[in-house]
Design an enzyme around this catalytic site. Structure first.
Site, mmCIF file in Angstrom:
data_model
loop_
_atom_site.group_PDB
_atom_site.id
_atom_site.type_symbol
_atom_site.label_atom_id
_atom_site.label_comp_id
_atom_site.label_asym_id
_atom_site.label_seq_id
_atom_site.Cartn_x
_atom_site.Cartn_y
_atom_site.Cartn_z
ATOM 1 N N SER A 160 0.842 -1.202 0.000
ATOM 2 C CA SER A 160 0.000 0.000 0.000
ATOM 3 C C SER A 160 0.874 1.248 0.000
ATOM 4 O O SER A 160 1.925 1.288 0.636
ATOM 5 C CB SER A 160 -0.874 -0.005 1.261
ATOM 6 O OG SER A 160 -1.410 1.277 1.491
ATOM 7 N N HIS B 216 -12.839 -2.705 -2.359
ATOM 8 C CA HIS B 216 -11.978 -2.124 -1.322
ATOM 9 C C HIS B 216 -12.303 -2.736 0.047
ATOM 10 O O HIS B 216 -12.315 -2.049 1.063
ATOM 11 C CB HIS B 216 -12.165 -0.600 -1.295
ATOM 12 C CG HIS B 216 -10.955 0.176 -0.866
ATOM 13 N ND1 HIS B 216 -10.264 1.012 -1.711
ATOM 14 C CD2 HIS B 216 -10.294 0.264 0.321
ATOM 15 C CE1 HIS B 216 -9.253 1.587 -1.060
ATOM 16 N NE2 HIS B 216 -9.253 1.136 0.178
ATOM 17 N N LYS C 175 -7.430 -1.158 -9.744
ATOM 18 C CA LYS C 175 -8.063 -1.896 -8.644
ATOM 19 C C LYS C 175 -9.303 -1.145 -8.190
ATOM 20 O O LYS C 175 -9.226 0.061 -7.920
ATOM 21 C CB LYS C 175 -7.066 -2.007 -7.487
ATOM 22 C CG LYS C 175 -7.637 -2.538 -6.189
ATOM 23 C CD LYS C 175 -6.546 -2.739 -5.159
ATOM 24 C CE LYS C 175 -7.065 -3.289 -3.859
ATOM 25 N NZ LYS C 175 -7.731 -2.299 -3.024
ATOM 26 N N THR D 187 -5.393 2.340 -7.475
ATOM 27 C CA THR D 187 -6.699 2.182 -6.825
ATOM 28 C C THR D 187 -7.619 3.299 -7.293
ATOM 29 O O THR D 187 -7.314 4.478 -7.104
ATOM 30 C CB THR D 187 -6.531 2.212 -5.294
ATOM 31 O OG1 THR D 187 -5.684 1.119 -4.939
ATOM 32 C CG2 THR D 187 -7.853 2.085 -4.574
HETATM 33 C C1 LIG Z 1 -7.265 -2.193 6.962
HETATM 34 C C2 LIG Z 1 -7.352 -2.093 5.465
HETATM 35 C C3 LIG Z 1 -6.601 -1.133 4.818
HETATM 36 C C4 LIG Z 1 -6.665 -1.047 3.424
HETATM 37 N N1 LIG Z 1 -5.851 -0.152 2.786
HETATM 38 C C5 LIG Z 1 -5.856 -0.098 1.440
HETATM 39 C C6 LIG Z 1 -4.968 0.759 0.744
HETATM 40 O O1 LIG Z 1 -4.158 1.450 1.347
HETATM 41 N N2 LIG Z 1 -5.028 0.773 -0.606
HETATM 42 C C7 LIG Z 1 -5.906 -0.013 -1.301
HETATM 43 O O2 LIG Z 1 -5.937 0.033 -2.523
HETATM 44 N N3 LIG Z 1 -6.733 -0.857 -0.675
HETATM 45 C C8 LIG Z 1 -6.724 -0.928 0.667
HETATM 46 N N4 LIG Z 1 -7.553 -1.813 1.305
HETATM 47 C C9 LIG Z 1 -8.409 -2.720 0.513
HETATM 48 C C10 LIG Z 1 -7.682 -4.036 0.236
HETATM 49 O O3 LIG Z 1 -6.643 -3.847 -0.707
HETATM 50 C C11 LIG Z 1 -8.601 -5.098 -0.351
HETATM 51 O O4 LIG Z 1 -9.291 -4.548 -1.436
HETATM 52 C C12 LIG Z 1 -9.590 -5.683 0.656
HETATM 53 O O5 LIG Z 1 -9.050 -5.745 1.950
HETATM 54 C C13 LIG Z 1 -10.011 -7.077 0.221
HETATM 55 O O6 LIG Z 1 -11.015 -7.560 1.034
HETATM 56 P P1 LIG Z 1 -10.772 -8.583 2.259
HETATM 57 O O7 LIG Z 1 -10.214 -7.772 3.382
HETATM 58 O O8 LIG Z 1 -12.135 -9.111 2.521
HETATM 59 O O9 LIG Z 1 -9.805 -9.655 1.796
HETATM 60 C C14 LIG Z 1 -7.501 -1.920 2.695
HETATM 61 C C15 LIG Z 1 -8.238 -2.881 3.370
HETATM 62 C C16 LIG Z 1 -8.176 -2.983 4.743
HETATM 63 C C17 LIG Z 1 -8.981 -4.058 5.442
#
Ligand SMILES: Cc1cc2nc3c(=O)[nH]c(=O)nc-3n(C[C@H](O)[C@H](O)[C@H](O)COP(=O)(O)O)c2cc1C
Length: 366
Positions: A106, A257, A233, A156
């Protein structure tokens, strides 16, 4: 305790994480309807197993954007991983490498691009990017990722602003003072807004850099800027999938997300088929959201994804025991996938066909 599934890791993580970090990791936007849907819809899809098909040798290897992987699961970008464990992004990335998968870093990480590259030199790493108001800041990030041997840029697109996560607002969530957003040199986690617009604890400077004016033209700009493949994404519709193809992207991650942006959007697995139908022959289509079991991976592949990613599951592993915790978690998931393949009658990933899954409604009609 023997950990046999992602939920076991999650349970333990709940007992070790501070409440505000736990809430930050686990919450979704709004009423969290889509958060539940992400997992629930996987259960509404049935596997149609085939038997008597020699499954003595199970092979989960695959190739994604020219990278050889031991299996089709990688780690999604999630912010601020040192909140889970001091090994942070470095430990998570090393675990992904040891498991033969991909780690997406990230932008909002607590270790910098260069620190993660040094901590996990042998891991296949992609860099997740936001395009900032200050385009030179964006350019610098991209060039730093290229220089540090990251192999793709993951843009993203679903966060022109951040979703409302109610518990973060209630908790006034912010990064503890000993941690900082390491990719934004010299910028500490102070000045955090505590009003309702506060963006999950990222500091005011970084949040002010998020650019809600972005359009697909900026994607074209990015594709031109970098020699790396650009993956978008956050695609949830066939319309945006077609635009991703038009604007030169190499791949798509179908994602909501982790249900943290707009509540009541479809589960990622619900959106997958229309994206695959629209562009699956031209672009690599991948998915994240709600993957917690081997049979989820199987279903996503049956519906046309080439690989899947886990976000929270890896954070639970990291919280439990750093790098080792993520390694244990990944090995549980890989074993689960191997068992699913064998019991569904598939030796290798290309044996998984679309007709090996059916929606619940198919049966309900009978
Ligand atoms: C705590 C947290 C922080 C996240 N931070 C980002 C991020 O900085 N950039 C991003 O593109 N997605 C971020 N996401 C989304 C994740 O990349 C991903 O799409 C998502 O967690 C997938 O779902 P899951 O948690 O059910 O596996 C974040 C998700 C979580 C849970």
């Amino acid at each position: 305790m023997v950990f046999v599934c992602v939920d076991d890791f999650e349970k333990k993580a709940h007992s070790v994480l501070e409440k505000s970090a736990l809430d930050y990791y686990r919450s979704g936007a709004g009423e969290q309807y889509t958060l539940n849907l992400n997992r629930e819809v996987f259960r509404r899809i049935r596997i149609r197993p085939r038997f008597l098909r020699d499954v003595s040798n199970i092979d989960t290897r695959c190739k994604v954007l020219g990278i050889d992987l031991k299996w089709p699961l990688g780690i999604a970008p999630s912010a601020m991983q040192k909140l889970a464990h001091p090994e942070g992004e470095g430990g998570n990335a090393r675990a992904a490498g040891n498991a033969g998968s991909i780690y997406i870093l990230s932008t909002l990480s607590t270790m910098s691009i260069e620190e993660v590259a040094a901590a996990a030199p042998d891991t296949n790493k992609w860099f997740q990017l936001y395009v900032y108001r200050d385009r030179s800041l964006t350019e610098q990030m991209v060039h730093r990722a290229e220089k540090a041997n990251f192999k793709a840029i993951v843009l993203t697109i679903d966060a022109p602003i951040f979703g409302q996560r109610r518990s973060d607002i209630r908790n006034k969530f912010s990064l503890p003072p000993h941690l900082h957003l390491a990719n934004f040199e010299g910028i500490k986690a102070d000045g955090v807004r505590t009003d309702e617009e506060a963006i999950s604890g990222i500091n005011a400077y970084v949040s002010s850099q998020f650019d809600p004016t972005l359009t697909w033209k900026d994607v074209a700009w990015l594709v031109n800027l970098t020699r790396l493949p650009v993956i978008v994404k956050g695609v949830l519709t066939r319309e945006d999938a077609v635009l991703a193809r038009e604007f030169g992207c190499a791949g798509i991650i179908v994602s909501n997300h982790g249900a943290r942006q707009i509540d009541t959007v479809p589960a990622s697995i619900e959106a997958l088929p229309e994206v695959v139908k629209a562009v699956g022959n031209d672009l690599i289509v991948m998915l994240d959201g709600g993957v917690t079991q081997g049979n989820d991976i199987f279903k996503a592949l049956a519906l046309g994804a080439k690989m899947v990613f886990v976000g929270r599951a890896a954070l639970w592993g990291l919280a439990c025991n750093g790098q080792k915790g993520v390694e244990d978690l990944l090995s549980v998931l890989k074993k689960d996938l191997e068992i699913t393949l064998a019991l569904a009658g598939c030796q290798k990933l290309s044996d998984i066909k679309g007709d090996m899954v059916a929606y619940e409604s198919t049966y309900a009609k009978l």
